[in-house]
Motif scaffolding. Structure first.
Motif, PDB file in Angstrom:
ATOM      1  N   ARG A 622      -9.130 -20.578  14.761  1.00  0.00           N
ATOM      2  CA  ARG A 622      -8.984 -19.995  16.100  1.00  0.00           C
ATOM      3  C   ARG A 622      -9.602 -18.602  16.242  1.00  0.00           C
ATOM      4  O   ARG A 622      -8.935 -17.645  16.657  1.00  0.00           O
ATOM      5  CB  ARG A 622      -7.512 -19.940  16.477  1.00  0.00           C
ATOM      6  CG  ARG A 622      -6.873 -21.314  16.577  1.00  0.00           C
ATOM      7  CD  ARG A 622      -5.425 -21.228  16.972  1.00  0.00           C
ATOM      8  NE  ARG A 622      -4.834 -22.560  17.105  1.00  0.00           N
ATOM      9  CZ  ARG A 622      -3.555 -22.768  17.402  1.00  0.00           C
ATOM     10  NH1 ARG A 622      -2.731 -21.742  17.622  1.00  0.00           N
ATOM     11  NH2 ARG A 622      -3.089 -23.993  17.506  1.00  0.00           N
ATOM     12  N   ASP A 638     -11.002 -20.920  24.163  1.00  0.00           N
ATOM     13  CA  ASP A 638      -9.748 -21.644  24.012  1.00  0.00           C
ATOM     14  C   ASP A 638      -9.286 -21.455  22.570  1.00  0.00           C
ATOM     15  O   ASP A 638      -9.766 -20.565  21.872  1.00  0.00           O
ATOM     16  CB  ASP A 638      -9.892 -23.126  24.387  1.00  0.00           C
ATOM     17  CG  ASP A 638     -10.976 -23.831  23.591  1.00  0.00           C
ATOM     18  OD1 ASP A 638     -11.456 -23.260  22.573  1.00  0.00           O
ATOM     19  OD2 ASP A 638     -11.357 -24.945  23.970  1.00  0.00           O
ATOM     20  N   ASP A 639      -8.379 -22.273  22.108  1.00  0.00           N
ATOM     21  CA  ASP A 639      -7.795 -22.077  20.778  1.00  0.00           C
ATOM     22  C   ASP A 639      -8.433 -22.942  19.706  1.00  0.00           C
ATOM     23  O   ASP A 639      -7.797 -23.328  18.728  1.00  0.00           O
ATOM     24  CB  ASP A 639      -6.285 -22.360  20.825  1.00  0.00           C
ATOM     25  CG  ASP A 639      -5.545 -21.334  21.657  1.00  0.00           C
ATOM     26  OD1 ASP A 639      -5.973 -20.168  21.667  1.00  0.00           O
ATOM     27  OD2 ASP A 639      -4.544 -21.701  22.309  1.00  0.00           O
ATOM     28  N   LYS A 688     -11.321 -31.295  24.620  1.00  0.00           N
ATOM     29  CA  LYS A 688     -12.121 -30.365  25.416  1.00  0.00           C
ATOM     30  C   LYS A 688     -12.625 -29.221  24.561  1.00  0.00           C
ATOM     31  O   LYS A 688     -12.195 -29.031  23.412  1.00  0.00           O
ATOM     32  CB  LYS A 688     -11.321 -29.840  26.590  1.00  0.00           C
ATOM     33  CG  LYS A 688     -10.057 -29.077  26.215  1.00  0.00           C
ATOM     34  CD  LYS A 688      -9.329 -28.556  27.451  1.00  0.00           C
ATOM     35  CE  LYS A 688      -8.914 -29.694  28.374  1.00  0.00           C
ATOM     36  NZ  LYS A 688      -8.181 -29.180  29.575  1.00  0.00           N
ATOM     37  N   TYR A 689     -13.529 -28.434  25.110  1.00  0.00           N
ATOM     38  CA  TYR A 689     -13.983 -27.210  24.463  1.00  0.00           C
ATOM     39  C   TYR A 689     -14.347 -26.204  25.537  1.00  0.00           C
ATOM     40  O   TYR A 689     -14.611 -26.561  26.704  1.00  0.00           O
ATOM     41  CB  TYR A 689     -15.178 -27.457  23.534  1.00  0.00           C
ATOM     42  CG  TYR A 689     -16.433 -27.969  24.219  1.00  0.00           C
ATOM     43  CD1 TYR A 689     -17.274 -27.117  24.950  1.00  0.00           C
ATOM     44  CD2 TYR A 689     -16.811 -29.306  24.122  1.00  0.00           C
ATOM     45  CE1 TYR A 689     -18.421 -27.585  25.557  1.00  0.00           C
ATOM     46  CE2 TYR A 689     -17.965 -29.785  24.733  1.00  0.00           C
ATOM     47  CZ  TYR A 689     -18.768 -28.926  25.451  1.00  0.00           C
ATOM     48  OH  TYR A 689     -19.898 -29.389  26.068  1.00  0.00           O
ATOM     49  N   ALA A 690     -14.372 -24.935  25.145  1.00  0.00           N
ATOM     50  CA  ALA A 690     -14.794 -23.856  26.046  1.00  0.00           C
ATOM     51  C   ALA A 690     -15.296 -22.704  25.186  1.00  0.00           C
ATOM     52  O   ALA A 690     -14.534 -22.137  24.389  1.00  0.00           O
ATOM     53  CB  ALA A 690     -13.641 -23.402  26.933  1.00  0.00           C
ATOM     54  N   ASN A 714     -11.260 -26.748  33.663  1.00  0.00           N
ATOM     55  CA  ASN A 714     -12.024 -27.486  32.658  1.00  0.00           C
ATOM     56  C   ASN A 714     -11.356 -28.837  32.458  1.00  0.00           C
ATOM     57  O   ASN A 714     -10.599 -29.052  31.512  1.00  0.00           O
ATOM     58  CB  ASN A 714     -12.081 -26.715  31.339  1.00  0.00           C
ATOM     59  CG  ASN A 714     -12.993 -27.394  30.319  1.00  0.00           C
ATOM     60  OD1 ASN A 714     -13.831 -28.219  30.673  1.00  0.00           O
ATOM     61  ND2 ASN A 714     -12.828 -27.047  29.043  1.00  0.00           N
TER      62      ASN A 714
END
Length: 797
Positions: A622, A638-639, A688-690, A714
């Motif tokens: 993270r 994000d984490d 998901k990803y960011a 998202n």
């Protein structure tokens, strides 16, 4: 010298290209020709070329042999040409019979080596005909060239041979090399000899509008332009005015009523040729400004050049359309003198045609066009060429250490191109400025994002545009080049993609893509289009825009909704709905950077140095941000945890290109890569990803970049951010809402202030809807989108 489409494009096949190299005699530089005296050569008793059309042939010869403008760079290039030409001449046998001309190029019908024979002969002839060349004016060499012309004609390429193998060889490739050679020695041949050697050209290119081996195929794009120029020059050699006219008429497709005009602007998605939004397509579904478009432009520049000042000169309105193509379709995709990867199709795999190589050819074509233009058009074209020469420091235009590498233009070592460029630079032309640009090309599913310091582009696909092109033994590991590859171009890494990138990069982990680690498509090859129509985005202004991609892998076992939001500081990358049904690990690649041979550069994660032992992966739990020295920053929004791996990878160009005339060498290349990968696990559901990619950012810039935006959504329905000035950028994959904006169907939307008013920008990435209704703060507006083909519509609300 192995002959491929690039050499053909550089040397012969693009006579057009060659065509674009030099000035005609009337335009030659006034600089003194400080060259040693050459042995006198007696002309043929009767000129082979009719006087009425001789100026066209003379201009075409000049495109091979130059304008004799002395300079150290010309001397170096000519020395390289001489080295190659002397070696080819030494190995040439004109004994005849069953003996091949060169021992490594066997004779035979449909020989894979015929083009190479003509290419070598062309190198000898051009050196013979170039003032100061190693073989210049040597009568013994001339006799050998003439004997070789007869032997190749009799055994390999005449009006009675059948097309075996690739049609291109017979109808474009060989004719170009032959015309190059004949233009140099035409005044040493009889009219009968010239007519004899041009008989097969007449057979295969007598009607440039149609494919000779299949008259039902109407030639389009670069192929039509090539054949048009071949017809003009061959017709001039014979004094065949009808053939000359047919070649000129082919450019605008007079016979077909303009349906296949090479300068017409198509107003539709995909399809061969130029489009109203600046796109260029070849092979129906491949974005090709980075190869076939330049081939076409080179041929057009050649046609203008050789007919200038004759009764066959192209009309001014046609020339004006051709001049305008440079800035509209090509210049946006040039970075540091090289063409960007997403518009180069299968040419990615060609060792002899890197982005810099084809960039040099674009520069030469632009220089030739500028030479025939006037006023502001001339100034603007010269400014672009000067800019590309100035910025192209990785592969200097005027410096050619190897005659088969980085040659600026179509001939072997581009002596004419060097002379032409120096004429332009001596005139005081000023390089064009870098202008911030965000431009979407909806008709070829491409975009460019240009800032003052770096640029970016995407490799995507749709039901309109192919996932890749892998044909003729080329691009044999391009499995994922249309799956959402994010290309970033940096000023301190101008050779990133040229430096053996494609034979050494991990083809399963290209930056920006989401893939599983299972097998690739066992039927890989061809030009397959994507399964979904939703590909495209909206342009807000010169510094901001969005792009959306409804991704599905080759067998449908992995899907994802992907978005990129482009800003002056970097690109925000969002992914949602990532779902896999196959028992393989799914991964999104943040970065896979070529650090060069034995490259270095520290990697930081939240300020701590990450171990970069080769081959040893580091699991980063993270992290909030990462920074790769001399490359840029990455912000995790994000984490997610990140896997970092530095590794050396080895590959040969032959691994990715095994084509008969294009295959690369088996020489191993080793390059060091830094991978940054997000792991989504096996059979993920709605993952998901960011993250944000910040090209060229410092550590401080990486820390402060998130102040420039905020992620609003998202999800598989909508992905959106809001910039620091309050502008909303959103990609809707279906009807939905984000912030104070909602839409009735799929759309890319931007909403913000424009002066004292609120402005709305909308595009339809599916290119299927007649309209979409957008509601902003309770006020609804129906935006007509039919026939816009992904273009942005601006509406005041």
């Amino acid at each position: 010298m192995p002959v491929n489409r690039r050499n053909a494009l550089r040397g012969g096949a693009l006579a057009a290209a060659s065509t674009v190299l030099l000035t005609r005699p009337a335009l030659a530089s006034a600089a003194p020709a400080a060259q040693p005296a050459q042995p006198a050569v007696q002309p043929a008793v009767q000129p082979a070329v009719p006087a009425a059309t001789a100026p066209i042939v003379a201009a075409y010869r000049q495109l091979q042999t130059g304008i004799n403008r002395p300079s150290p760079e010309r001397a170096a290039a000519l020395a390289n040409l001489g080295r190659v030409a002397k070696a080819y001449n030494a190995g040439l046998s004109v004994a005849g019979g069953d003996a091949p001309l060169w021992t490594d190029l066997p004779l035979g019908p449909g020989s894979d080596y015929t083009t190479s024979m003509y290419a070598r002969l062309r190198a000898i002839a051009v050196d013979w005909g170039t003032p100061g060349g190693a073989l210049s004016g040597d009568p013994v060499v001339l006799d050998r060239v003439k004997a070789a012309l007869e032997l190749i004609y009799a055994s390999q390429y005449n009006e009675n041979v059948g097309e075996i193998g690739n049609w291109y060889t017979y109808e474009i490739g060989i004719p170009y090399y032959l015309l190059h050679t004949l233009s140099v020695v035409a005044d040493q041949l009889t009219a009968d000899q010239l007519a004899r050697y041009l008989k097969p050209v007449k057979r295969f290119v007598g009607n440039p509008n149609l494919r000779a081996n299949n008259a039902s195929v109407v030639e389009t794009g670069a192929n039509r332009a090539d054949k048009g120029l071949i017809s003009i020059v061959a017709g001039a050699m014979l004094g065949d005015t009808a053939w000359i006219r047919t070649g000129i008429d082919a450019l605008t497709d007079v016979a077909g009523g303009g349906a296949a005009s090479v300068v017409a602007k198509l107003d539709r998605a995909a399809g061969d040729g130029f489009h109203v939004d600046g796109s260029f397509i070849q092979h129906d579904t491949i974005p090709y400004p980075g190869h076939y478009g330049i081939v076409l432009l080179t041929a057009l520049a050649g046609a203008i050049h050789v007919t200038q000042g004759t009764e066959y000169a192209l009309p001014q309105p046609l020339k004006d359309k051709i001049y305008a193509l440079v800035a509209d379709s090509f210049a946006p995709f040039v970075y540091a003198g090289a063409l960007m990867e997403p518009v180069r199709g299968r040419m990615l795999s060609r060792q002899g045609e890197t982005g810099h190589d084809i960039g040099h050819q674009l520069t030469v074509a632009t220089l030739v066009l500028a030479r025939t233009a006037s006023g502001k058009t001339k100034t603007d074209l010269n400014a672009l060429a000067a800019k590309w020469i100035k910025e192209g420091t990785y592969a200097p235009f005027l410096k050619i250490p190897d005659p088969e590498r980085f040659a600026p233009g179509p001939d072997l070592v581009a002596t004419p191109g060097i002379e032409f460029a120096q004429d332009m630079l001596a005139s005081g032309a000023r390089p064009a400025r870098v202008v911030a640009t965000h431009r979407t090309f909806g008709q070829q599913d491409r975009l460019v994002h240009v800032t003052d310091d770096w640029s970016a582009s995407l490799g995507v696909s749709s039901t309109r545009i192919s996932r890749y092109e892998a044909i003729n033994g080329q691009n044999m590991k391009g499995y994922h080049v249309g799956d959402g590859v994010l290309y970033t171009f940096l000023p301190n890494a101008k050779g990133h993609y040229t430096d053996a990138y494609w034979p050494t990069v991990d083809p399963l982990l290209l930056p920006g893509t989401t893939e599983h680690d299972g097998p690739v498509d066992p039927k890989f090859g061809g030009v397959p289009v994507g399964p979904n129509a939703h590909t495209g985005g909206v342009s807000w202004d010169a510094r901001h825009g969005t792009y959306a991609f409804d991704f599905e892998n080759w067998d449908g076992s992995l899907v994802a909704k992907k978005s990129w939001f482009f800003t002056p500081a970097g690109i925000v990358c969002l992914g949602a709905g990532i779902t896999g049904t196959a028992a393989y690990t799914v991964r999104t690649t943040i970065e896979n950077r070529n650090l060069g041979e034995g490259g270095r550069g520290s990697l930081l994660a939240d300020g701590r140095r990450v171990a970069t032992d080769l081959g040893k992966a580091a699991a980063l739990r993270r992290p909030r941000w990462l920074h790769l020295e001399d490359v840029g920053g990455y912000v995790l929004l994000d984490d997610a945890s990140v896997t970092a791996l530095r590794e050396d990878r080895t590959g040969a160009w032959r691994d990715i290109d095994t084509g008969a005339n294009t295959k690369g060498t088996t020489t191993p290349n080793t390059r060091r890569y830094q991978k940054l990968v997000l792991e989504h696990g096996i059979k993920p559901t709605d993952a998901k990803y960011a993250y944000a990619v910040l090209p060229g950012a410092s550590v401080i810039g990486t820390l402060t970049a998130p102040l420039g935006w905020r992620v609003l959504a998202n999800t598989p329905v909508v992905q959106a951010i809001r910039t620091a000035d309050g502008t909303l950028l959103a990609n809707f994959f279906a009807a939905g809402s984000a912030g104070d904006v909602s839409v009735s169907g799929p759309a890319s939307v931007a909403v913000g202030r424009c002066g004292f008013r609120t402005q709305l920008a909308v595009a339809d990435p599916t290119q299927l809807q007649d309209s979409v209704t957008v509601t902003v703060r309770g006020r609804s507006v129906e935006v007509p989108l039919k026939g816009t083909f992904g273009a942005t519509k601006i509406v005041a609300v």
